[in-house]
Each structure stands twice: as structure tokens, then as C-alpha cells.
Design an enzyme around this catalytic site. Structure first.
Site, PDB file in Angstrom:
ATOM      1  N   GLY A 169     -12.017 -31.890 -14.823  1.00  0.00           N
ATOM      2  CA  GLY A 169     -11.666 -33.230 -14.339  1.00  0.00           C
ATOM      3  C   GLY A 169     -11.314 -34.182 -15.463  1.00  0.00           C
ATOM      4  CB  THR A 177     -15.277 -37.590 -16.558  1.00  0.00           C
ATOM      5  OG1 THR A 177     -14.901 -38.335 -15.401  1.00  0.00           O
ATOM      6  CG2 THR A 177     -16.275 -38.408 -17.363  1.00  0.00           C
ATOM      7  CB  ALA A 188     -20.409 -36.312 -10.283  1.00  0.00           C
ATOM      8  CG  ASP A 189     -15.628 -35.938  -6.844  1.00  0.00           C
ATOM      9  OD1 ASP A 189     -14.732 -36.311  -7.622  1.00  0.00           O
ATOM     10  OD2 ASP A 189     -15.785 -34.760  -6.495  1.00  0.00           O
ATOM     11  CD  GLU A 215     -16.560 -28.523 -11.304  1.00  0.00           C
ATOM     12  OE1 GLU A 215     -15.608 -28.995 -11.933  1.00  0.00           O
ATOM     13  OE2 GLU A 215     -16.961 -29.005 -10.227  1.00  0.00           O
TER      14      GLU A 215
HETATM   15  C1  5RP Z   1     -14.010 -30.999 -10.180  1.00  0.00           C
HETATM   16  C2  5RP Z   1     -15.117 -31.978 -10.122  1.00  0.00           C
HETATM   17  C3  5RP Z   1     -15.008 -33.180 -11.004  1.00  0.00           C
HETATM   18  O1  5RP Z   1     -16.052 -33.140 -11.922  1.00  0.00           O
HETATM   19  C4  5RP Z   1     -15.088 -34.416 -10.161  1.00  0.00           C
HETATM   20  O2  5RP Z   1     -14.069 -34.366  -9.179  1.00  0.00           O
HETATM   21  C5  5RP Z   1     -14.913 -35.664 -11.010  1.00  0.00           C
HETATM   22  O3  5RP Z   1     -13.610 -35.687 -11.509  1.00  0.00           O
HETATM   23  P1  5RP Z   1     -13.097 -36.817 -12.478  1.00  0.00           P
HETATM   24  O4  5RP Z   1     -13.873 -36.697 -13.748  1.00  0.00           O
HETATM   25  O5  5RP Z   1     -11.633 -36.529 -12.644  1.00  0.00           O
HETATM   26  O6  5RP Z   1     -13.323 -38.153 -11.804  1.00  0.00           O
HETATM   27  O7  5RP Z   1     -16.076 -31.839  -9.416  1.00  0.00           O
HETATM   28  O8  5RP Z   1     -14.186 -29.974  -9.244  1.00  0.00           O
END
Ligand code: 5RP
Length: 222
Positions: free
Chosen positions: A30, A32, A83-84, A103
Site C-alpha cells: 500500500g 503507507t 491498514a484501512d 498480509e
Molecule cells: C493492502 C492493505 C493496505 O495496508 C491498506 O489498504 C492501507 O493502504 P494504504 O497504506 O495505501 O492506505 O491492507 O491490502
């Protein structure tokens, strides 16, 4: 510049400082994590990394981070991932990038699982969607089982890193543990995006000024 990118970078750089020489390290997926990888590479440590997606593998490779397939390693020292949604009790929703099954395997194999996030990921309570990876074989039957729980939407996204289709389960999450257990009991569900607090060692939330807030689990799992 989006201030959330500064928050992500602050969290990612703080997590990179937690890595020590000799660490076996799981790399999440992702935007982050995309800040974490260069911060880690800049430290020029001797580490061995496992990537949870092709996208992460490609970036890590370009940065010269040593990678190993996750076939033979039984455990990892540390996993770092985004994480979302992060709830106050440390339940997570993940899978925005579709890599949540890998993950979760990586997080659960790691001695410590550190979540890095911008402040918008902190929620009072988890909400839909829950990403669900489904085996293509018998997909209609699996979707029927999922529809008994709540509305299911086909996700407009490429398949998961293992080539499986992704769906969104649009349900309220009053009891994430019960929902996670129900999803785990459906044979065609390969993986879902609910991560239980027992997996999480620490959440690092970045602030736009470069500082971070740390949330440690009071009863760490190991
Ligand atoms: C990927 C994930 C990511 O860690 C989650 O979606 C957060 O993404 P981002 O850092 O782009 O906001 O779970 O499967």
C-alpha cells in the site's frame, strides 16, 4: 501536498527506526508501506525481507532490499503494514490493496506486527466494506453463503496477488470477532480483511508535523 501523505511518511519513518540489523521482516502493501520501504533502505541495515505483493516486491527490489520467497521461512521477527481502519480496541480492517490474505499470514508469522497509518485511518468503530478474497472454484456457492451475512459487491479491482477474485461485504461490524469467525467458517473464503487485536503489537499514527502517536497493545500476544 496531501497532509495525509506527510502523516503516512512520519509513521513509516518511525517504524523504519524500529528495524535492527539481522531482522527478518515482512513487508505489507500500500501507499503507507511505499513510504516505509525507502526509509528502511536508507538505513542500510542487513535485513531479509518477505513481500506480500508484486507491487511491494518491485519497489523493494528497486531499492536494493534483499527479498526471499515466503516458502521456507517459518517465522519472521517483524512485519510492518498499513491498514484501512484501526478501531480503539485495535481491530483492523485491511485489504484496500487486495493483499490481506498474504498480509495476515505474514503478520501472524511475525514476532511483532507494527501497523503504520495516517490519522484518517483511526475510527471509533469499524464499518463496511470488509474485503473478502474468494476461491474461483465454486465462487457462486461461496457468494450465496456470504450473501446470507450481508450484501456483497464485486470489487472493481485487479485480482489478489494469488489471482483470486475480491468482493466487498457490506455489513455493520458490531461484533468483529463473531463476523471474522463466521467468515473463517465458509470454505470458499480464502481470506478476509478483519485482523484481530491479538495480531497487532503496535499502531504508529503519523502527524503532519513529523511526530507520531504510538498505541501499544497492553497485553502483547508474545
Ligand atoms: C493492502 C492493505 C493496505 O495496508 C491498506 O489498504 C492501507 O493502504 P494504504 O497504506 O495505501 O492506505 O491492507 O491490502
Amino acid at each position: 501536498m496531501d497532509p495525509r501523505e506527510d502523516e503516512k511518511r512520519a509513521a513509516a519513518e518511525a517504524a523504519a527506526l524500529e528495524v535492527q540489523n539481522g531482522t527478518t521482516l515482512g513487508l505489507g502493501t500500500g501507499t503507507t508501506v511505499a513510504h516505509f520501504l525507502p526509509a528502511l533502505a536508507r538505513r542500510k541495515l542487513e535485513v531479509m525481507c518477505v513481500a506480500t505483493s508484486q507491487a511491494t516486491e518491485d519497489i523493494a527490489h528497486k531499492l536494493g532490499l534483499p527479498l526471499q520467497p515466503f516458502d521456507l521461512l517459518e517465522r519472521l521477527d517483524l512485519a510492518v503494514d498499513g491498514a484501512d481502519q484501526v478501531a480503539p480496541d485495535m481491530w483492523l480492517v485491511k485489504g484496500g490493496g487486495g493483499a490481506h490474505t498474504r498480509e495476515k499470514i505474514v503478520a501472524s508469522a511475525a514476532e511483532r506486527f507494527v501497523v503504520i497509518a495516517s490519522s484518517d485511518k483511526l475510527v471509533d468503530r469499524l464499518g463496511p466494506p470488509v474485503p473478502v478474497e474468494v476461491l474461483r472454484f465454486g465462487v457462486a456457492a461461496t457468494l450465496r453463503r456470504l450473501a446470507d451475512i450481508g450484501p456483497v459487491e464485486q470489487r472493481e479491482a485487479p485480482p489478489t496477488p494469488d489471482g483470486n477474485p475480491l468482493f466487498h461485504l457490506m455489513v455493520a461490524m458490531d461484533d468483529p470477532r463473531a463476523l471474522a469467525s463466521e467468515l473463517d467458517s465458509i470454505p470458499g473464503v480464502v481470506g478476509h480483511g478483519l485482523f484481530q487485536p491479538e495480531l497487532v503489537s503496535e499502531v504508529i499514527v503519523g502527524r503532519a508535523d513529523g511526530t507520531v502517536e504510538r498505541r501499544e497493545r497492553r497485553d502483547p500476544r508474545r
